[in-house]
Design a protein around this motif. Sequence first.
Motif, PDB file in Angstrom:
ATOM      1  N   UNK A  49       1.677  11.304   1.795  1.00 23.69           N
ATOM      2  CA  UNK A  49       2.909  11.996   2.113  1.00 23.69           C
ATOM      3  C   UNK A  49       3.972  10.978   2.479  1.00 23.69           C
ATOM      4  N   UNK A  50       4.940  11.374   3.283  1.00 26.35           N
ATOM      5  CA  UNK A  50       6.065  10.514   3.634  1.00 26.35           C
ATOM      6  C   UNK A  50       6.044  10.193   5.119  1.00 26.35           C
ATOM      7  N   UNK A  51       6.056   8.908   5.410  1.00 30.60           N
ATOM      8  CA  UNK A  51       6.262   8.451   6.775  1.00 30.60           C
ATOM      9  C   UNK A  51       7.765   8.289   6.975  1.00 30.60           C
ATOM     10  N   UNK A  52       8.233   8.621   8.146  1.00 31.04           N
ATOM     11  CA  UNK A  52       9.659   8.494   8.402  1.00 31.04           C
ATOM     12  C   UNK A  52       9.872   7.620   9.626  1.00 31.04           C
ATOM     13  N   UNK A 101      15.826  -4.211   0.801  1.00 30.87           N
ATOM     14  CA  UNK A 101      15.883  -5.447   0.023  1.00 30.87           C
ATOM     15  C   UNK A 101      15.277  -5.202  -1.353  1.00 30.87           C
ATOM     16  N   UNK A 102      14.158  -4.506  -1.384  1.00 35.13           N
ATOM     17  CA  UNK A 102      13.556  -4.074  -2.636  1.00 35.13           C
ATOM     18  C   UNK A 102      12.770  -2.805  -2.344  1.00 35.13           C
ATOM     19  N   UNK A 103      11.918  -2.391  -3.266  1.00 36.06           N
ATOM     20  CA  UNK A 103      11.231  -1.100  -3.144  1.00 36.06           C
ATOM     21  C   UNK A 103      10.245  -1.052  -1.993  1.00 36.06           C
ATOM     22  N   UNK A 104       9.841  -2.217  -1.458  1.00 34.40           N
ATOM     23  CA  UNK A 104       8.833  -2.235  -0.397  1.00 34.40           C
ATOM     24  C   UNK A 104       9.225  -3.105   0.789  1.00 34.40           C
ATOM     25  N   UNK A 105      10.463  -3.576   0.837  1.00 33.13           N
ATOM     26  CA  UNK A 105      10.897  -4.491   1.896  1.00 33.13           C
ATOM     27  C   UNK A 105      12.259  -4.049   2.422  1.00 33.13           C
ATOM     28  N   UNK A 127       0.791  -1.220   0.000  1.00 39.68           N
ATOM     29  CA  UNK A 127       0.000   0.000   0.000  1.00 39.68           C
ATOM     30  C   UNK A 127       0.822   1.267   0.000  1.00 39.68           C
ATOM     31  N   UNK A 128       2.144   1.139  -0.142  1.00 37.95           N
ATOM     32  CA  UNK A 128       3.005   2.312  -0.193  1.00 37.95           C
ATOM     33  C   UNK A 128       3.509   2.501  -1.624  1.00 37.95           C
ATOM     34  N   UNK A 129       4.168   3.623  -1.866  1.00 38.95           N
ATOM     35  CA  UNK A 129       4.770   3.873  -3.173  1.00 38.95           C
ATOM     36  C   UNK A 129       6.195   3.335  -3.246  1.00 38.95           C
ATOM     37  N   UNK A 130       6.990   3.608  -2.227  1.00 37.61           N
ATOM     38  CA  UNK A 130       8.375   3.156  -2.256  1.00 37.61           C
ATOM     39  C   UNK A 130       9.003   3.365  -0.890  1.00 37.61           C
ATOM     40  N   UNK A 131      10.209   2.771  -0.727  1.00 39.36           N
ATOM     41  CA  UNK A 131      11.030   2.973   0.455  1.00 39.36           C
ATOM     42  C   UNK A 131      12.365   3.565   0.033  1.00 39.36           C
ATOM     43  N   UNK A 132      12.964   4.359   0.904  1.00 39.10           N
ATOM     44  CA  UNK A 132      14.351   4.757   0.700  1.00 39.10           C
ATOM     45  C   UNK A 132      14.954   5.066   2.061  1.00 39.10           C
ATOM     46  N   UNK A 157      17.456   7.371   8.299  1.00 38.62           N
ATOM     47  CA  UNK A 157      16.026   7.154   8.496  1.00 38.62           C
ATOM     48  C   UNK A 157      15.428   6.440   7.295  1.00 38.62           C
ATOM     49  N   UNK A 158      14.416   5.655   7.565  1.00 31.16           N
ATOM     50  CA  UNK A 158      13.665   5.007   6.498  1.00 31.16           C
ATOM     51  C   UNK A 158      12.513   5.916   6.106  1.00 31.16           C
ATOM     52  N   UNK A 159      12.457   6.310   4.842  1.00 31.94           N
ATOM     53  CA  UNK A 159      11.367   7.146   4.356  1.00 31.94           C
ATOM     54  C   UNK A 159      10.402   6.279   3.555  1.00 31.94           C
ATOM     55  N   UNK A 160       9.135   6.338   3.946  1.00 31.65           N
ATOM     56  CA  UNK A 160       8.093   5.506   3.358  1.00 31.65           C
ATOM     57  C   UNK A 160       7.159   6.424   2.581  1.00 31.65           C
ATOM     58  N   UNK A 161       7.281   6.389   1.280  1.00 33.40           N
ATOM     59  CA  UNK A 161       6.483   7.290   0.440  1.00 33.40           C
ATOM     60  C   UNK A 161       5.088   6.711   0.248  1.00 33.40           C
TER      61      UNK A 161
END
Length: 900
Positions: A258-261, A347-351, A239-244, A250-254
């Motif tokens: 908006x962005x969860x951090x 690990x990937x865009x969502x993990x 249900x998210x767009x991406x992780x970085x 910090x892990x940013x959850x798009x």
Amino acid sequence: MPFHSAAALTLLAAAAFAVAAPPAAMDGRYQPPDPVGRAVERFSLGLRGVYFVENRGQWSDGSVCFGLKSRGLDVAFRESSFTMHLSRECASTSRAREEAGFAPSPGSAGEGRGGGELLHHTNYESNLSLEREALLPHGRGSSVESVAYEHLTLTVSFPGSNAVTPRGAQPQEAKFNYFVGGEGRGTASNVPSFGAVVYENLYNGIDLLVTGNDDGVMKYEFHCEPGADYSQIRIHYDGIDSLCVNDDGDLEIATRFGTLRDGAPIVWQEEDGSTSRAREEAGFCQSPGSARGEHGRTAGEGRGGGDSATRALEQAGCSATSSVHQNPLLHSRGSSDSTIPARFELIDATTYRVAVNGPVDTTRPLIIDPDLQWMLYLGGSGSVDYAYSASVDASGDTWVTGETESRDFEGRTNESQGWDAFVARVASSGTLTWMTYLGGRGVDQGRSIALNSENHSFVAGNTNSLDFEGRTNSNHAVHLADDGFILRVDSTGTLLWMTYLGGGLADGANGVSVDDNGDALVTGTTPSEDFEGRINSLHGRSDAYVAKVDADGSLQWMTYLGGSEDDYAGDLDCDSAGDVICTGQTASNDFEGRINEYHGEHSDVYVLSVDASGGVQWMTYVGGSSNEYGTDIARDGDGSILVTGATLSADFDGRLNSRNRRGSAFLFKMNSIGTVMWMVYLGGSNVEEGHALAVDAHGDAYVTGITLSDDFYLRLNSLRGESDAFVASVDSAGSERWMYYVGGGDAEVANAVNVTGEGDAYVVGHTTSHDFPGRLNEHHGGWHDVFVVRLGVVRPALSVFSSCPSGGPVRADWSGGTPQGPAVLLFAQNIGQITIPDGTACAGSVLGLGSRRLQIARRATNDPAGSGSVNANAGPGACGGYLQLLDLATCGTSNVARIE
């Protein structure tokens, strides 16, 4: 000790939940430090504290075990996952409310907080009634006018985890009543609430605790038991767009909100003796092995030479500890700097996972377990996707061969012709590069693979296809009986040529190796008297054979191997000159070239040497009075020969230990002229088979296969399913070091293992499990999928240079230790197995030395590269003895080196 990962989750555009410090219910001594210099915005739930409410029918979705309800946030806890539903007031609605004269909603989108009406709480004594209760499982907001709100649903799951139903912990006095009906809701009264939700053994040896504090902050912690592999943990968002990961760690959850951090993780270890108390305060049951040491051994159980080992280690200045419940991976909470550096790793865009970087408290035990870095499913929707062999190139890419009936095999570069052999290339990161079907309209199997210097793969196997693509000759068999085959595929997956091997009956090819000239040596089994290229005659009803095929696919020669009974090929290995060693199974007591006698009435393992022109140099029987067979063979750097397989014999030649109660895997070592040096049984109380082995640069062997035993000796983890693949490590002197189960909740078979120069082990086989730990992708839906697993294996290496038998200078060099860490060099007059006892540093570590005259040879400190050297002038009594390095920072042990 528990492993804790705690971090604050900050919502930039819409508040969600936070992951913060351990619960206030825990003793304050165990609170981790707050992130330094980090502003953490926390979302208040409206009540004082966090209440996890059991589902007793108030939510019709039976998969929801517990729910948490707050302003703008609903959380539904299900088996091995939880779902968060966020809601916020739409911008247009907010403007309309303000134009109508209403005050802005608390936590409106403009303030960067979650929107939604505050739940109406009728009282807060012994019961709470929640009116306007949201349809938590189905994603509705908590507002009166839900049309005025927008919603976002996120699901957090844990790839590779066990199937775990959460339970409530830390019971609260508050009870809840639900008298509001409607779609998705029911009535319930006096429903209990809890301060925590626990997923026990979410990963093997690892619990997940979700809790809250009086500030209304929800948080999670992972608790790892001693010896548990924390690298199993994976956290996946749907249900998210991406992780970085940003520059601050910090892990940013798009998300579309908006962005969860998620603030950088905090990792710490509790003080000695605090684990059980902290677990009980957190709501966990008492650890089932709370009075046990590492790997489940009770004090004094299965130990040898304890007093000698204790004295020797005390002489080395190793301090004893009072607690057997220490996390071997984490730093002491009692130190001034109580955290351990850790970071998020995508690990990937969502993990993602949490990677622990050290440093470790060097006074505490540490066991370097294999680190399951990743697992990859390969296959399609067909019932059969099997892998039989693999080879690893210098860059760590894995080349896999096997058989498949899937026409939609992932990564394919061509079209299936039926039941095909295949070659697949997997990058060192776990990414599938390509896959190629190989075969014709019959049944084709790839049984073995080897690489040349150009990363071209040579594949040997079986086929009954008359139209095998790329063929340079014709099928030999009549009535569609099998031929063996050998083929060559370039580094891009393009088939260059294929050659049939065989005669008029059913022939097969099981093993292939490539010499320095680029020629392929192939072994297999044949009953055919007219095998093409033969230089001698069939000995019995079926023989093993070796054939040589040049780099262009032309058959050079073939030689029969065996006696008057049935002989079967396992595998072979060739050296740079093209000399070959082979193993397999024989029922013949008159095997050509034998240098010893058959062991009994049943089958023996055979090992034989064939020169570069096909001549048998020698053959030796190995085994006992019952059945055994050899499956794989390899040389170490000294030219010694190692063989694995399976046996029913309790009196196997050269054994160092006792057979387990049923069939066992085995590993034996012999010198270059066929004399057995030692043999070890591998397994537990059920059945094991050794299918493949690899030898690292230190002469240590890694054996893989299949096990049904849940008590495999020296296991580092637990059996996961009906049967698992396994990897067992045995040092160059025949001492077992550790064993690791590989698999999921169903069944696995491992058929190949390779070890790189960096110490990573790649294990390949096939699986029916859909929940394989560490998986990077999903099972493809058929019955079996191929699996490829990468394990990181670390240990010091030791070499000894000495003057014997009269005594004199002895120098010991080592590498691979902890940089600038303490180490101790141990001496004993014989090899054996000593488990370091409780009450001593490195308790639970297994030494490959005997208890006779175990003593400290030298204390040392590793240099900045983790290497070291000592020089000594030894007397004659040291000659023939053994040295082993114990790295006190990691409790890792080196190979055993003989003074000779």
